[in-house]
Motif scaffolding. Structure first.
Motif, PDB file in Angstrom:
ATOM      1  N   CYS A  95       0.733  -1.409   0.331  1.00  0.00           N
ATOM      2  CA  CYS A  95      -0.101  -0.001   0.169  1.00  0.00           C
ATOM      3  C   CYS A  95       0.988   0.988  -0.259  1.00  0.00           C
ATOM      4  N   VAL A 102      -6.622   4.009  -5.208  1.00  0.00           N
ATOM      5  CA  VAL A 102      -7.863   4.145  -4.581  1.00  0.00           C
ATOM      6  C   VAL A 102      -8.857   2.584  -5.054  1.00  0.00           C
ATOM      7  N   ARG A 108      -6.473   7.711   6.089  1.00  0.00           N
ATOM      8  CA  ARG A 108      -6.397   7.869   4.658  1.00  0.00           C
ATOM      9  C   ARG A 108      -5.493   9.969   4.865  1.00  0.00           C
ATOM     10  N   HIS A 109      -4.559  10.391   4.375  1.00  0.00           N
ATOM     11  CA  HIS A 109      -4.131  11.329   5.101  1.00  0.00           C
ATOM     12  C   HIS A 109      -2.997  11.629   4.441  1.00  0.00           C
ATOM     13  N   VAL A 119       0.418  10.511  -0.644  1.00  0.00           N
ATOM     14  CA  VAL A 119      -1.001   9.618   0.069  1.00  0.00           C
ATOM     15  C   VAL A 119      -1.449   8.927   0.751  1.00  0.00           C
ATOM     16  N   HIS A 120      -1.140   8.707   1.323  1.00  0.00           N
ATOM     17  CA  HIS A 120      -1.451   7.334   2.474  1.00  0.00           C
ATOM     18  C   HIS A 120      -2.708   6.288   2.692  1.00  0.00           C
ATOM     19  N   HIS A 121      -2.669   5.400   2.187  1.00  0.00           N
ATOM     20  CA  HIS A 121      -3.806   4.453   3.188  1.00  0.00           C
ATOM     21  C   HIS A 121      -3.921   3.948   4.086  1.00  0.00           C
ATOM     22  N   GLY A 122      -4.716   4.531   5.111  1.00  0.00           N
ATOM     23  CA  GLY A 122      -5.465   3.986   6.367  1.00  0.00           C
ATOM     24  C   GLY A 122      -5.565   2.604   6.831  1.00  0.00           C
ATOM     25  N   ASN A 171      -9.392   2.661   7.301  1.00  0.00           N
ATOM     26  CA  ASN A 171      -9.977   2.216   5.969  1.00  0.00           C
ATOM     27  C   ASN A 171     -10.877   1.264   5.234  1.00  0.00           C
ATOM     28  N   THR A 174     -11.401  10.646   4.165  1.00  0.00           N
ATOM     29  CA  THR A 174     -10.419  11.906   5.081  1.00  0.00           C
ATOM     30  C   THR A 174     -11.058  11.899   6.142  1.00  0.00           C
TER      31      THR A 174
END
Length: 288
Positions: free
Chosen positions: A167, A178, A207-208, A216-219, A222, A243
């Motif tokens: 990821c 996404v 996500r941030h 932009v990082h996945h969470g 999420n 977010t």
């Protein structure tokens, strides 16, 4: 096929089933890069701590097994270290690495063997993986993203291994979109009993955008919510792109225990170089 559900009993000290054994320890890997004594000291402290039920296996490269064993002899752990062996020596190095681990069963308990797949995942290669890895050890294979990527994911699952999705990483190309993550979830969820593992850049819940890199990082929250929606026919892409921490937390909190266990049967675990950050995020969101 080994089920992720077998590895995710309700954690000690009241860890909710949605988060039990969720976070595998990849302190030895970027961006952590801890040295071996530091990584083991932190791991055993966590395993004895308040949030031990969140902690999964310890990840170590096959090339660093002698170093790991040397340090464990010094530590003298009360129980063998639950290990995921990361193959960085090529498929041919797997039998020797497993033999080393099995010869030190008082120090190490081999739970997983993880490895990257060749660009063209074929049956012959997957058969060799099955031959080399004992039946009671989970095989985790990472197909490379690109043309034909999802076909590789299908082959891995059909062969009885867990698929792994990367990821993030040290460059923008390592971060799937996404849509790519949603497509991956759609494929994996289509196989009854299948499980997957995620890795890299999932140390935060939501996500941030990272200030230093702009990536932009996945969470991981999420991803958990997205898997829940994938299983119930909801909007997966919306969950992955969100977010809004409070909305995601509320949805996660609202999952019934059977739904949470179904989510974790599919999304088995993820590797994080940090344990402090995921715990802090979950505490702030009132999920622990």
């Amino acid at each position: 096929m080994s089920s992720a559900a077998e590895l995710t009993p309700p954690g000690p000290r009241g860890i909710p089933p949605l988060f039990a054994r969720l976070v595998d320890d990849s302190a030895l890997f970027p961006p952590g890069d801890a040295n071996m004594p530091e990584a083991l000291r932190a791991h055993f402290a966590t395993r004895a701590g308040e949030h031990a039920g969140l902690l999964g296996v310890f990840l170590c490269q096959a090339s660093r097994l002698p170093e790991l064993i040397t340090e464990l002899i010094k530590v003298k752990p009360k129980e063998p270290l639950p290990l995921s062996l990361i193959i960085d020596t090529g498929l041919g190095g797997v039998p020797k690495a497993i033999s080393i681990v099995e010869s030190r069963s008082e120090l190490l308990s081999l739970r997983m063997v993880e490895m990257p797949a060749p660009s063209d995942v074929d049956e012959v290669w997957l058969e060799r993986v099955s031959e080399f890895v004992p039946e009671d050890v989970i095989r985790v294979v990472e197909p490379r993203r690109g043309v034909g990527w999802l076909d590789g994911v299908r082959k891995v699952i059909e062969h009885g291994s867990w698929a792994k999705i990367r990821c993030g990483g040290l460059s923008s190309e390592n971060f799937p979109s996404v849509d790519e993550v949603a497509d991956f979830l759609s494929v994996v969820s289509g196989y009854p009993g299948a499980s997957f593992k995620a890795t890299n850049s999932l140390h935060r819940a939501v996500r941030h955008q990272e200030d230093e890199t702009g990536f932009v990082h996945h969470g991981f929250l999420n991803l958990l919510v997205a898997v829940g929606r994938c299983l119930s026919g909801g909007n997966v892409r919306e969950a992955l792109a969100s977010t809004d921490a409070e909305v995601l937390a509320e949805e996660a909190r609202g999952l019934s225990e059977p739904a949470a266990k179904a989510v974790r049967a599919l999304f088995a675990s993820y590797a994080s170089a940090s344990f402090v950050e995921p715990v802090a995020d979950l505490e702030v969101l009132g999920l622990l």
